[in-house]
Write an enzyme that holds these catalytic residues in place. Structure first.
Site, PDB file in Angstrom:
ATOM      1  N   LEU A  72       8.323 -15.958  74.750  1.00 54.78           N
ATOM      2  CA  LEU A  72       7.098 -15.170  74.835  1.00 54.78           C
ATOM      3  C   LEU A  72       7.448 -13.740  75.253  1.00 54.78           C
ATOM      4  O   LEU A  72       8.136 -13.539  76.251  1.00 54.78           O
ATOM      5  CB  LEU A  72       6.126 -15.772  75.856  1.00 54.78           C
ATOM      6  CG  LEU A  72       5.692 -17.220  75.643  1.00 54.78           C
ATOM      7  CD1 LEU A  72       4.797 -17.671  76.798  1.00 54.78           C
ATOM      8  CD2 LEU A  72       4.969 -17.381  74.319  1.00 54.78           C
ATOM      9  N   GLU A  73       6.981 -12.772  74.472  1.00 51.88           N
ATOM     10  CA  GLU A  73       7.126 -11.362  74.857  1.00 51.88           C
ATOM     11  C   GLU A  73       5.706 -10.843  75.045  1.00 51.88           C
ATOM     12  O   GLU A  73       4.979 -10.615  74.073  1.00 51.88           O
ATOM     13  CB  GLU A  73       7.865 -10.586  73.774  1.00 51.88           C
ATOM     14  CG  GLU A  73       8.396  -9.239  74.238  1.00 51.88           C
ATOM     15  CD  GLU A  73       7.402  -8.113  74.033  1.00 51.88           C
ATOM     16  OE1 GLU A  73       7.034  -7.483  75.061  1.00 51.88           O
ATOM     17  OE2 GLU A  73       6.991  -7.852  72.907  1.00 51.88           O
ATOM     18  N   LEU A  74       5.289 -10.711  76.305  1.00 53.34           N
ATOM     19  CA  LEU A  74       3.891 -10.454  76.628  1.00 53.34           C
ATOM     20  C   LEU A  74       3.696  -9.069  77.232  1.00 53.34           C
ATOM     21  O   LEU A  74       4.587  -8.527  77.879  1.00 53.34           O
ATOM     22  CB  LEU A  74       3.380 -11.512  77.611  1.00 53.34           C
ATOM     23  CG  LEU A  74       3.616 -12.978  77.208  1.00 53.34           C
ATOM     24  CD1 LEU A  74       3.123 -13.908  78.304  1.00 53.34           C
ATOM     25  CD2 LEU A  74       2.949 -13.286  75.879  1.00 53.34           C
TER      26      LEU A  74
END
Length: 306
Positions: free
Chosen positions: A209-211
């Site tokens: 996840l790149e949030l």
């Protein structure tokens, strides 16, 4: 074809050839680079339409140039990444030898983001292809024209069992998240990231996840304001601030606030000498524009800057 059907085809293809060699991986990356270059004009035009205005130079500089560099880097270092390495083994297992070797996972799903709809969709695919995987992409529904341009690019360069793409709205994205991938990559908001992770957890799918988050900028008393504020405003104004690491607020010593504001105004005038017109990217959707207007109205109500 649905995500489930494409996944079945890619799983079968992976089972038939689970260890593509370096030459095959380099060829796939080269094919992707050629396809991107052949479709550059269509991609730039699609992004411009999705945003309601985005300069071609920004799409080139912020999406296409980094993507070409990423592909070149992967091709250049691929042999070293694939190299088998000897590691120390346990003396209790002598004369056995221990080796460390990276192996493909299988089929990787990628859910792209709207703010950089080319780079953040194809970028993870570069890494997955370099690792020897089959890959399926789901571009953001907030950039539908770019999604269609990407679908044309991918379908013309790869058979669907190697690299495929599905397009559609929120329901398609939810169905995509729920598939039993060998790995799932998502770039986007924390709120949607929670939904993606929850869907993946039902299949015990590992996720990357790149949030988005908060990106404060802290200026010390010793800061060189012309240099630091110029850099700060460049990062803030690229893509109209629609970047996950764009600075969203600055912490400035109270005695330097006026100087900071003046330097920020000079930086904007220098970056956009014609004003924030044709050379400035638009906000991608009415919903995001309303949110920003509400933030400005709230700041004025609270007498910000007074």
């Amino acid at each position: 074809m649905s995500a489930a059907d494409l996944l079945a085809r890619q799983r079968a293809d992976f089972a038939a050839g689970p260890r593509p060699d370096a030459a095959a991986r380099r060829a796939a990356l080269a094919a992707l680079a050629r396809a991107i270059r052949a479709h550059e004009a269509a991609l730039i035009a699609a992004v411009d339409q999705d945003f309601g205005g985005r300069p071609a130079a920004e799409t080139q500089a912020l999406e296409l140039v980094p993507l070409y560099a990423q592909i070149a880097h992967a091709r250049r270092h691929l042999a070293r990444w694939m190299r088998r390495r000897r590691v120390a083994g346990s003396p209790f297992l002598w004369p056995a030898r221990a080796l460390w070797e990276y192996q493909p996972l299988g089929v990787v799903g990628v859910i792209g983001a709207w703010n950089y709809p080319i780079l953040l969709t194809l970028g993870p695919a570069v890494e997955a292809l370099a690792a020897g995987n089959r890959v399926m992409l789901k571009p953001s529904e907030l950039a539908p024209r770019t999604a269609e341009a990407l679908a044309t690019l991918v379908s013309g360069a790869f058979p669907p069992e190697k690299l495929a793409i599905v397009t559609g709205g929120v329901e398609v994205a939810r169905d995509f998240s729920a598939q039993p991938w060998d790995h799932l990559v998502f770039t986007g908001s924390t709120r949607v990231g929670r939904e993606v992770m929850a869907a993946a957890a039902r299949n015990l799918t590992p996720v990357t996840l790149e949030l988005g988050g908060k990106s404060p900028a802290i200026l010390h008393d010793s800061a060189d304001l012309p240099r630091s504020v110029g850099r700060l405003m460049t990062g803030k104004l690229y893509n109209a601030g629609q970047t996950c690491v764009a600075p969203d607020y600055a912490l400035v010593p109270s005695g330097r606030i006026a100087a900071f504001e003046a330097e920020a105004a000079r930086a904007v005038a220098r970056l956009y000498p014609k004003g924030l017109g044709a050379d400035y990217t638009r906000i991608v959707s009415d919903g995001h524009l309303t949110r920003l207007r509400d933030l400005v109205a709230d700041a004025r109500t609270r007498r910000a800057g007074c």
